[in-house]
Design a protein around this motif. Structure first.
Motif, short mmCIF file in Angstrom:
data_model
loop_
_atom_site.label_atom_id
_atom_site.label_comp_id
_atom_site.label_asym_id
_atom_site.label_seq_id
_atom_site.Cartn_x
_atom_site.Cartn_y
_atom_site.Cartn_z
N ALA A 1 0.82 -1.20 0.00
CA ALA A 1 0.00 0.00 0.00
C ALA A 1 0.86 1.26 0.00
O ALA A 1 0.54 2.24 -0.67
CB ALA A 1 -0.93 -0.01 1.22
N GLN A 2 1.96 1.23 0.77
CA GLN A 2 2.83 2.39 0.82
C GLN A 2 3.49 2.65 -0.54
O GLN A 2 3.59 3.79 -0.99
CB GLN A 2 3.91 2.19 1.90
CG GLN A 2 4.75 3.41 2.20
CD GLN A 2 3.97 4.49 2.92
OE1 GLN A 2 2.88 4.23 3.43
NE2 GLN A 2 4.50 5.70 2.95
N GLU A 3 3.91 1.60 -1.21
CA GLU A 3 4.51 1.75 -2.53
C GLU A 3 3.49 2.29 -3.53
O GLU A 3 3.81 3.15 -4.36
CB GLU A 3 5.06 0.41 -3.02
CG GLU A 3 6.37 0.00 -2.40
CD GLU A 3 6.90 -1.29 -2.99
OE1 GLU A 3 8.12 -1.39 -3.25
OE2 GLU A 3 6.11 -2.22 -3.19
N LEU A 4 2.27 1.78 -3.46
CA LEU A 4 1.24 2.24 -4.38
C LEU A 4 0.93 3.71 -4.18
O LEU A 4 0.64 4.44 -5.15
CB LEU A 4 -0.03 1.41 -4.22
CG LEU A 4 0.07 -0.05 -4.70
CD1 LEU A 4 -1.14 -0.85 -4.29
CD2 LEU A 4 0.24 -0.08 -6.21
N GLU A 5 0.96 4.19 -2.94
CA GLU A 5 0.70 5.61 -2.69
C GLU A 5 1.81 6.48 -3.26
O GLU A 5 1.56 7.62 -3.66
CB GLU A 5 0.57 5.86 -1.18
CG GLU A 5 -0.72 5.33 -0.58
CD GLU A 5 -1.94 6.02 -1.18
OE1 GLU A 5 -1.86 7.22 -1.50
OE2 GLU A 5 -2.97 5.33 -1.35
#
Length: 945
Positions: A594-598
């Motif tokens: 999720a952090q990478e996608l953000e």
């Protein structure tokens, strides 16, 4: 063109054979009148067989000398004679008239050849003389009478047994079997007939693509030529079908039928049907071809008579499955090359032969100079040896009292008879000096001649290089075909699927390497399918009107050649990529955290749709939802050494651009010195500039060097450490090659620049193929193997230091604390994920729930990170996050959530409580290890990851 004497010999032989055919047909009329109604007597059969042999001779010799139309017409005569049709008296007389019409056309064609002309319009002359009409009428009246039987072809003797009954007769051939048998029996005719028909089909498609502005005269002429040629070579199914097209186009040309959209659609379908017939003839399955020919022929007749013939719905003709892009036809074994281009190549080949002869003469002169040098060297050696024998060898000293070299006469020394100025005397030193002077003059002459010859050889070599370069460029053009060969298939797909869109194609006349065009045909069809069922399908007419768009969606396909790259863009004006849905699907499949996608921008998010199995469709259908299409596109482009670029704006549309390098087997390359005796090369066509830039003029931003190139920031990539050569700290300037890549400009830093050389490039072997930074391999003139670099691949490689750094450097980059706490209530998950982490070099401590994890952290907080589930007994993941962040000893500990909950609500709460990253199960091992390493490095550096 063959030698004039050979051509004259062919004309004489052809005239003799044709005279025999004319006399033979006249003899057939005599035999026919004498035999009454019996037209299958042994005497008549033998006469037909003799005439067939003559027609066969004429067909073969005409084809050998390159007279295709003359050979085709002779082939028609041969097939007519071999058929030996059993006709009634009136039809038999008409058959003899047809034979006479063929002979008359052959005579007219031969007369043209004897006058220095050509046979290019011989088929048209035959049709205008009424021969095609006569042949068509006979075929319609008695199609069974013109079936060629083996016994007649081979002139088998009559059998004594009972005659063959109707029940024993073989079943008639289907259309597919008939055309395939024709190809087998007439392979040499098919080699030139099929490409000619394809050219006319391309002309028809081009005109149909113009809509109401189509040139009916051009279309009529194409259909008429297809019909006439088909009848000439003996392919009645194609001739009959093309005749229906010709009738409809003739009516439209005369204004009796309007060229409406329905009629244009019918003509386009008929054009595709002819293409299908050619494909079946080449060996493809043709079970549906007879029904297809019958249906389209009936509709052509109805349209010609003015009846309304709506296009049948797809459900009536298409299989139950939804349309899936069909595989492209098999690669062609030959390419049609214009005769003018071949003539130009032959002229250049003649120049090449002349240049080789001149080079041979210059090499002979060099051999002569070598002989002169050898003779001068031998003279020099003899002179030196004589001098050594006289003065340097004590064993060869002359007798006492005799001065060396003093001439004597009658016991008197001649030098005593004259004064010094009255008579010149020479000793051995004088002789040696004169010999050396003569040898010096010889050497000077040889050097002058050698210098002149070397200058001529250099000039000749330069001219030869220019000639070879021009020949290479022209030969490359022979393997190129028009982009329209692929767009015809795309237009047919739109028409067959009745897709509610408008297809606009630009650049159909762009010439593309045939191998590249064949390999991008399927990817283009996948992109068109994606535009129709993803980009445009989600929009209603009302919604499009409200957005200021046309009610019907539009797909553009543009082809252009930019430098050394081919660019093909497939764009639509649909709804664009749904980045929110892409994030959701990527998290669900564990492709990114999720952090990478953000942190990913729109470009990086858009490229996720290219991953295998990735799809944003909410329901799986026969068309969408499997995640296959764009993966096929990306794989094909990658295999071609290209790149797929994506540009999308929500509510405006999406554009996919295929950028592939044009195939070049021979190219100019720039040698690069990468240090430590490592050599590589760059294609000269990709080099924009070579610069020596002081290091102080380069800008550093987040560890990346940038070059200001014409006001544009260009990333600098140092190729030396990638090749294993450590840069020197004493360097004060950088040697930069600014090159064009698929992703834009790139400044490649090297140790030094070398020379430019023309080399033959081969594709990397299977062992080197996975190295995407290699565009090819070559061998230089010195025998050294050169790696041809792909600038875009080098840029990608520079962003993956783990792929090229040494083991010690990788260990230096590795994080310090390798002890992790894994928290999950499932034993199988703890074991599976624990093994993943152990393979990554971590020491794993497990806990079955949040309470056990807190107890372990209370006892020992020395962990590199915590990986936790959310739903657990006693203390769940959210409570564990809150407790860890509340304790000063563990407040900075990296926390990663790993759960089956992919909803945005769960993610938001986890990040609010202090989670550093968020994964969904099943977790991707590479992704988990990568994020752990990034978070730990960021913790050590004191920055946010």
């Amino acid at each position: 063109m063959a030698h004039s004497e050979l051509l004259e010999s062919f004309r004489e032989e052809a005239a003799e054979v044709l005279s025999g055919l004319e006399e033979g047909v006249a003899g057939l009329r005599t035999l026919s009148g004498a035999a009454g109604h019996a037209h299958d007597t042994p005497e008549l059969a033998a006469h037909l067989g003799d005439l067939s042999v003559l027609a066969h001779r004429l067909r073969g010799s005409a084809a050998l000398y390159g007279y295709a139309q003359l050979s085709t017409l002779a082939s028609l005569q041969e097939r007519l004679l071999d058929a030996r049709p059993q006709l009634d008296r009136e039809q038999h007389q008409e058959f003899l008239t047809l034979l006479e019409q063929v002979n008359a056309a052959l005579r007219q064609g031969l007369s043209r050849l004897q006058a220095g002309g050509n046979d290019h319009d011989l088929g048209l002359l035959f049709a205008r003389s009424g021969g095609a009409t006569t042949l068509q009428r006979l075929l319609q009246q008695r199609p069974d009478a013109f079936q060629i039987r083996a016994s007649r072809l081979h002139h088998a003797p009559p059998s004594d047994g009972p005659s063959e009954t109707a029940e024993d007769a073989p079943a008639p051939l289907t259309v597919a079997q008939e055309v395939q048998a024709f190809v087998r029996d007439n392979a040499e005719v098919w080699e030139y007939f099929a490409p000619e028909v394809h050219e006319h089909l391309a002309s028809l498609r081009e005109q149909l693509g113009r809509g109401e502005d189509a040139d009916l005269q051009v279309m009529f002429r194409a259909a008429h030529t297809i019909k006439g040629s088909a009848y000439m070579v003996g392919l009645p199914p194609l001739g009959d079908f093309a005749h229906g097209m010709e009738d409809l186009l003739g009516a439209a040309r005369e204004g009796a039928v309007s060229l409406s959209s329905d009629v244009r659609g019918l003509l386009a379908e008929a054009t595709d049907t002819i293409g299908d017939l050619l494909t079946v003839a080449a060996g493809a399955g043709g079970a549906a071809l007879p029904a297809q020919l019958t249906a389209v022929t009936a509709r052509l007749r109805s349209a010609h008579s003015g009846e309304q013939t709506p296009v049948p719905p797809m459900s009536a003709t298409a299989p139950a499955e939804a349309p899936v892009p069909a595989p492209a036809p098999a690669a062609a074994t030959s390419i049609r090359v214009p005769a003018a281009r071949l003539e130009g190549l032959m002229d250049q080949l003649g120049e090449l032969v002349t240049a080789r002869a001149r080079m041979t003469q210059l090499l002979s002169r060099l051999d002569e100079l070598q002989g002169s040098m050898t003779a001068s060297q031998e003279r020099f050696q003899r002179t030196v040896r004589d001098f050594e024998e006289r003065y340097l060898n004590p064993d060869m000293v002359r007798e006492e009292g005799a001065a060396p070299g003093a001439p004597r006469m009658g016991g008197l020394d001649l030098s005593q008879q004259f004064a010094e100025l009255e008579f010149d005397t020479y000793n051995d030193l004088n002789i040696l000096s004169r010999s050396i002077t003569e040898l010096s003059a010889d050497f000077a002459e040889v050097r002058r001649r050698l210098s002149d010859t070397a200058a001529e050889l250099s000039e000749e070599n330069e001219q030869l290089g220019k000639l070879v370069r021009r020949l290479r460029l022209d030969v490359n053009q022979t393997s190129r075909v028009a982009f329209s060969q692929t767009t015809a298939r795309l237009r047919r797909w739109v028409r067959e699927q009745q897709a509610d869109l408008t297809l606009q194609v630009e650049g159909e006349d762009v010439l593309i390497e045939s191998g590249i065009l064949q390999r991008i045909s399927d990817p283009l069809l996948h992109l068109l399918t994606n535009a129709a069922y993803h980009g445009l399908a989600g929009e209603s007419e009302e919604g499009r009107r409200a957005a200021g768009k046309n009610p019907q969606g539009t797909v553009w396909i543009r082809a252009a050649e930019q430098g050394n790259f081919l660019e093909v863009t497939v764009a639509d004006d649909g709804q664009g990529l749904d980045y929110g849905r892409i994030r959701e699907r990527a998290l669900e499949r564990g492709l990114r955290s999720a952090q990478e996608l953000e942190q990913l921008g729109s470009d990086e998010l858009g490229r996720l749709v290219l991953l295998p199995g990735f799809s944003t469709a909410r329901e799986v259908s026969n068309v969408a939802g499997r995640g296959v299409g764009l993966d096929v596109v990306a794989t094909a482009v990658r295999q071609l050494g290209g790149e797929l670029l994506i540009s999308s704006e929500r509510g405006v549309g999406t554009a996919f651009t295929l950028r592939v390098p044009t195939t070049q087997r021979i190219m100019d390359v720039l040698h690069l010195d990468l240090g430590a005796s490592h050599r590589a090369a760059l294609p000269v066509g990709s080099v924009r500039s070579l610069r020596d830039v002081p290091l102080g003029d380069l800008r550093r931003d987040d560890g990346q060097l940038w070059l200001d190139f014409g006001g544009q920031p260009v990333p600098v990539v140092d190729a030396r450490p990638i090749w294993g050569h450590a840069p020197q700290d004493t360097d004060t300037e950088a040697h930069l090659a600014v090159v064009s890549s698929l992703s834009g400009l790139l400044a490649l830093r090297v140790h030094d620049f070398g020379d430019i050389e023309e080399v033959a490039v081969t594709a990397p072997s299977s062992l080197l193929a996975p190295l995407d930074y290699l565009a090819g391999m070559a061998v230089s003139g010195t025998g050294q193997v050169l790696a041809i670099l792909d600038p875009a691949g080098v840029l990608r490689l520079s962003r993956r230091p783990g792929a090229w750094l040494g083991q010690a450097e990788r260990q230096t980059q590795a994080s310090g604390n390798q002890r992790l706490l894994l928290v999950d209530d499932s034993l199988s998950v703890r074991r599976l994920v624990g093994r993943m982490l152990e393979r990554g070099g971590y020491q794993v401590v497990t806990a079955s729930d949040g309470q056990e994890a807190l107890d372990l952290l209370q006892q020992d907080a020395d962990f590199g990170a915590v990986v936790t589930d959310l739903e657990m007994p006693r203390v769940n993941g959210y409570e564990l996050l809150s407790a860890v962040r509340a304790r000063p000893a563990t407040a900075g500990l990296p926390m990663l959530v790993m759960t089956t909950r992919a909803g945005e609500k769960h993610q938001r709460l986890a990040f609010q409580l202090g989670a550093d990253d968020y994964f969904t199960k099943p977790v991707n091992e590479a992704l988990l290890l990568r994020r752990l390493g990034t978070l730990q490095q960021a913790q050590q550096a004191g920055v946010s990851a």
